[in-house]
Design a protein around this motif. Sequence first.
Motif, PDB file in Angstrom:
ATOM      1  N   MET A 141       0.839  -1.205   0.000  1.00  0.00           N
ATOM      2  CA  MET A 141       0.000   0.000   0.000  1.00  0.00           C
ATOM      3  C   MET A 141       0.874   1.255   0.000  1.00  0.00           C
ATOM      4  SD  MET A 141      -3.271  -0.815   0.070  1.00  0.00           S
ATOM      5  CE  MET A 141      -4.049   0.658   0.717  1.00  0.00           C
ATOM      6  N   HIS A 142       1.911   1.217   0.797  1.00  0.00           N
ATOM      7  CA  HIS A 142       2.853   2.330   0.874  1.00  0.00           C
ATOM      8  C   HIS A 142       3.446   2.620  -0.514  1.00  0.00           C
ATOM      9  CE1 HIS A 142       6.513   4.352   2.806  1.00  0.00           C
ATOM     10  NE2 HIS A 142       6.945   4.075   1.592  1.00  0.00           N
ATOM     11  N   GLU A 143       3.893   1.551  -1.169  1.00  0.00           N
ATOM     12  CA  GLU A 143       4.559   1.701  -2.461  1.00  0.00           C
ATOM     13  C   GLU A 143       3.601   2.084  -3.574  1.00  0.00           C
ATOM     14  OE1 GLU A 143       7.759   0.893  -3.310  1.00  0.00           O
ATOM     15  OE2 GLU A 143       8.534  -0.344  -1.673  1.00  0.00           O
ATOM     16  N   VAL A 144       2.522   1.317  -3.666  1.00  0.00           N
ATOM     17  CA  VAL A 144       1.676   1.385  -4.850  1.00  0.00           C
ATOM     18  C   VAL A 144       0.708   2.565  -4.782  1.00  0.00           C
ATOM     19  CG1 VAL A 144       0.025   0.094  -6.263  1.00  0.00           C
ATOM     20  CG2 VAL A 144       1.877  -1.111  -5.116  1.00  0.00           C
ATOM     21  N   ILE A 145       0.123   2.774  -3.597  1.00  0.00           N
ATOM     22  CA  ILE A 145      -0.852   3.854  -3.443  1.00  0.00           C
ATOM     23  C   ILE A 145      -0.230   5.080  -2.787  1.00  0.00           C
ATOM     24  CG2 ILE A 145      -3.068   4.476  -2.393  1.00  0.00           C
ATOM     25  CD1 ILE A 145      -3.280   2.371  -4.580  1.00  0.00           C
ATOM     26  N   GLY A 146       0.527   4.844  -1.727  1.00  0.00           N
ATOM     27  CA  GLY A 146       1.062   5.949  -0.935  1.00  0.00           C
ATOM     28  C   GLY A 146       1.872   6.942  -1.739  1.00  0.00           C
ATOM     29  N   ALA A 168      12.365  16.820   3.169  1.00  0.00           N
ATOM     30  CA  ALA A 168      11.519  16.266   2.101  1.00  0.00           C
ATOM     31  C   ALA A 168      11.321  14.760   2.205  1.00  0.00           C
ATOM     32  CB  ALA A 168      12.107  16.618   0.733  1.00  0.00           C
ATOM     33  N   SER A 169      12.411  14.022   2.416  1.00  0.00           N
ATOM     34  CA  SER A 169      12.220  12.571   2.366  1.00  0.00           C
ATOM     35  C   SER A 169      11.488  12.048   3.596  1.00  0.00           C
ATOM     36  CB  SER A 169      13.533  11.838   2.117  1.00  0.00           C
ATOM     37  OG  SER A 169      14.433  12.097   3.149  1.00  0.00           O
ATOM     38  N   THR A 170      11.681  12.665   4.752  1.00  0.00           N
ATOM     39  CA  THR A 170      10.899  12.257   5.927  1.00  0.00           C
ATOM     40  C   THR A 170       9.412  12.516   5.681  1.00  0.00           C
ATOM     41  OG1 THR A 170      12.729  12.736   7.416  1.00  0.00           O
ATOM     42  CG2 THR A 170      10.552  12.630   8.406  1.00  0.00           C
ATOM     43  N   ILE A 171       9.094  13.662   5.141  1.00  0.00           N
ATOM     44  CA  ILE A 171       7.699  14.005   4.852  1.00  0.00           C
ATOM     45  C   ILE A 171       7.114  13.041   3.821  1.00  0.00           C
ATOM     46  CG2 ILE A 171       6.220  15.757   3.735  1.00  0.00           C
ATOM     47  CD1 ILE A 171       6.820  16.514   6.600  1.00  0.00           C
ATOM     48  N   GLU A 172       7.890  12.739   2.793  1.00  0.00           N
ATOM     49  CA  GLU A 172       7.396  11.854   1.742  1.00  0.00           C
ATOM     50  C   GLU A 172       7.140  10.435   2.272  1.00  0.00           C
ATOM     51  OE1 GLU A 172       6.116  12.247  -1.029  1.00  0.00           O
ATOM     52  OE2 GLU A 172       6.159  10.227  -1.884  1.00  0.00           O
ATOM     53  N   GLU A 173       8.061   9.935   3.070  1.00  0.00           N
ATOM     54  CA  GLU A 173       7.862   8.593   3.624  1.00  0.00           C
ATOM     55  C   GLU A 173       6.693   8.570   4.605  1.00  0.00           C
ATOM     56  OE1 GLU A 173       9.190   5.944   2.340  1.00  0.00           O
ATOM     57  OE2 GLU A 173      10.280   7.281   1.015  1.00  0.00           O
ATOM     58  N   ALA A 174       6.537   9.632   5.380  1.00  0.00           N
ATOM     59  CA  ALA A 174       5.416   9.704   6.313  1.00  0.00           C
ATOM     60  C   ALA A 174       4.087   9.716   5.546  1.00  0.00           C
ATOM     61  CB  ALA A 174       5.536  10.948   7.190  1.00  0.00           C
ATOM     62  N   ARG A 175       4.082  10.446   4.461  1.00  0.00           N
ATOM     63  CA  ARG A 175       2.876  10.543   3.641  1.00  0.00           C
ATOM     64  C   ARG A 175       2.489   9.147   3.124  1.00  0.00           C
ATOM     65  NH1 ARG A 175       1.183  12.188  -1.525  1.00  0.00           N
ATOM     66  NH2 ARG A 175       3.100  11.296  -2.367  1.00  0.00           N
ATOM     67  N   ALA A 176       3.464   8.426   2.589  1.00  0.00           N
ATOM     68  CA  ALA A 176       3.174   7.091   2.050  1.00  0.00           C
ATOM     69  C   ALA A 176       2.769   6.119   3.152  1.00  0.00           C
ATOM     70  CB  ALA A 176       4.392   6.562   1.289  1.00  0.00           C
ATOM     71  N   ASP A 177       3.439   6.183   4.295  1.00  0.00           N
ATOM     72  CA  ASP A 177       3.057   5.333   5.431  1.00  0.00           C
ATOM     73  C   ASP A 177       1.629   5.626   5.868  1.00  0.00           C
ATOM     74  OD1 ASP A 177       5.189   3.674   5.843  1.00  0.00           O
ATOM     75  OD2 ASP A 177       5.961   4.703   7.626  1.00  0.00           O
ATOM     76  N   LEU A 178       1.293   6.902   5.929  1.00  0.00           N
ATOM     77  CA  LEU A 178      -0.019   7.283   6.447  1.00  0.00           C
ATOM     78  C   LEU A 178      -1.153   6.883   5.506  1.00  0.00           C
ATOM     79  CD1 LEU A 178       1.072  10.661   8.002  1.00  0.00           C
ATOM     80  CD2 LEU A 178      -0.045   8.794   9.263  1.00  0.00           C
ATOM     81  N   VAL A 179      -0.920   6.965   4.211  1.00  0.00           N
ATOM     82  CA  VAL A 179      -1.939   6.494   3.271  1.00  0.00           C
ATOM     83  C   VAL A 179      -2.219   5.021   3.557  1.00  0.00           C
ATOM     84  CG1 VAL A 179      -2.449   5.964   0.848  1.00  0.00           C
ATOM     85  CG2 VAL A 179      -1.360   8.145   1.445  1.00  0.00           C
ATOM     86  N   SER A 180      -1.153   4.271   3.703  1.00  0.00           N
ATOM     87  CA  SER A 180      -1.296   2.847   3.972  1.00  0.00           C
ATOM     88  C   SER A 180      -1.982   2.598   5.315  1.00  0.00           C
ATOM     89  CB  SER A 180       0.080   2.187   3.959  1.00  0.00           C
ATOM     90  OG  SER A 180      -0.027   0.885   4.458  1.00  0.00           O
TER      91      SER A 180
END
Length: 685
Positions: free
Chosen positions: A457-462, A483-495
């Motif tokens: 989910m993190h990879e495909v949707i996040g 930037a990268s902390t924010i981006e990873e948090a965003r993908a984690d949170l979508v998942s």
Amino acid sequence: MVLKLIIPLFLVITFLSCEQKKDEQNMNENKDNFKYQTEQFADLGILRYKVPGFNELSLKEKKLVYYLYKAALSGRDIFYDQNYKHNLEIRRTLETIVNSFKGDRNTDDFKNFMIYTKRVWFSNGIHHHYSNQKFKPGFTKEYFIELIKNSDKQNLPLTNGESVDEFLERITPIIFDPGIAPVKVNLTPDQDLVKTSAVNFYEGVNEKEVENFYNKEKIKNDSTPVWYGLNSKLVKNNGKIEEKKWMLGRMYSSAIEKIIFWLEKAVTVAENDHQKATLNKLIDYYKTGDLKTWDEYNIMWTQDTSSSSDIVNGFIEVYNDPLGIKGSYESIVSIKDKEATKRIAAIAGQAQWFEDNSTIDKKFKKKNVVGISAKVITVVVECGDASPSTPIGINLPNSTWIRKEYGSKSVNLGNIVHSYNEAASGDGSLEEFAYSQEEVELGKKYGTLTDDLHTDMHEVIGHASGQILPGVGTPKETLKNYASTIEEARADLVSLYYLPDQKLIDIGIMPNKEAFKAEYNKYIRNGLLQQLRRIIPGDNIEESHMRNRLLVSKWAYEKGEKDNVIERKIKDGKTYFIINDYKKLRELFGQLLKEIQRITSEGDFNAAKKLIETYGVKVDSDLVKEVRERYAKLNISAYKGFINPILKPVYKNGEISDIIIEYPDDFTNEMLYYAKNYSFLPNNN
Ligand SMILES: [Zn+2]
């Protein structure tokens, strides 16, 4: 780029496709009686992996995989020699002792000798694969001499009629003198990195000379430059600097000959014309050493997305060269993981639904979102730079202009990750950090599954979700170091937001309404506790993936405190975090996602900074100490490596009628088997 497990001390799993690192892999009991971890010594753990799907291949497909497998292993000696020019003769000396020593094998000395030997096999040489430091043997020079004197002399790598005593005089300092070749890859600034590194990429030249040599080669304003120097050793002979190319007829020729032989066999059973042409191009490259051909091959390889089997083979990663020029030999043979690919397709197929129903502001939503199609492969064999220590994600080719113009292949090594998970399930960390028996059982039952889902989910949707407002720069430009902390948090949170959703049950990827709790528990446990083992007490968190996990967990903990959503508990002097209200926690994740998307879409640097500095950086050093102590008691090895399966052809009337896959469980035996069957280079190259 290849994603190695970079684990100073623990298990971190990194997927290059997004640089997400997963750790504390769970937590699933071995339902299949397959022994995932076989042994542990020094700082190393030896694991095994299975190859689901292999037996279902057709005979033709099995043959293809088998030939590629043979090609992969044929280059094994090259990587030893690249790591240090005396590695092959040292390895052969050690192997002679292991095979023929007539003395007592039950002494502590002999056990220490075996540990040293296994470390050399693990690292493909006498330097630690991760720290780059030369190994210090746990036995004396005198004992080593005794070993040699009581072993079969015929198989010692003696050169030019040298006597055993002369041989000993030459080889013992290389092994025992800490001043000789102390570091494999030296990256200390202000030193001559070429002269002070033990790797066998240069001889008689210094750093400046190497730089000058390749600067002269480079063509000005070339928009499609080859990777200068990738496939050669640079040497100075009689004052003249020249390249010794790694190709047929030159350096490493006797191994390359075998690689070509098996690749040519593979061509005869290739799946399709494109794959056939691609393999032929690789053969062509090994025959000519031409780096333009290598680029052409890489473009063709990148474009081959339909074949079910695949091979990475060549001089690829440049991390072992302090100057980042020379490629280390590696090979990975794989087949497509059809099940995982289906699961990912199911998620990607709903990308628009996930976007439409997310908590983010309407103006930040994509109208036409396309899920990123991460691919999952099943590894059949790995060699060279990829073995026994293996990447868990690959993103190739490395050439910048090819990546830009033709893209790259980004794959996850599914069965390797699975094996890590299974091995970790028995390491005791779940029992140590979960508060209740109920939490342990939930983790064991659903941990692996929901963790895979979280990654997918993190990879495909996040990462695919959300859009940046017109006129706002990229996150790298606007959010800079955050930037990268924010981006990873965003993908984690979508998942995290979607894991409890009925939608996942409806599309058949989540079994029931309980399972997601295993991942929620794990995420919080990891973010607030387990990941702290990587911090030195007193330090803050610097690494952006770790910052992301702390940020998400701590923010949810503090925002939910008044409702007791996550509770901090102390039992027998140990700290735990337990989730009391999963529904509210999901809402909190949704809220944070909304804000983090806003920060990304608007490029709000100050808000990113405040959020991360408040929640994602500072850790309580007493808690760090506690976590490290609890981990120390679990005795988990810092680095893992893998025993490869062995493929064996079955013959009927002189023709291959089947290929059998076997799963050996003894690391030493496999290393001796490789030495016997795939040792194609002379001692000195
Ligand atoms: Zn990511």
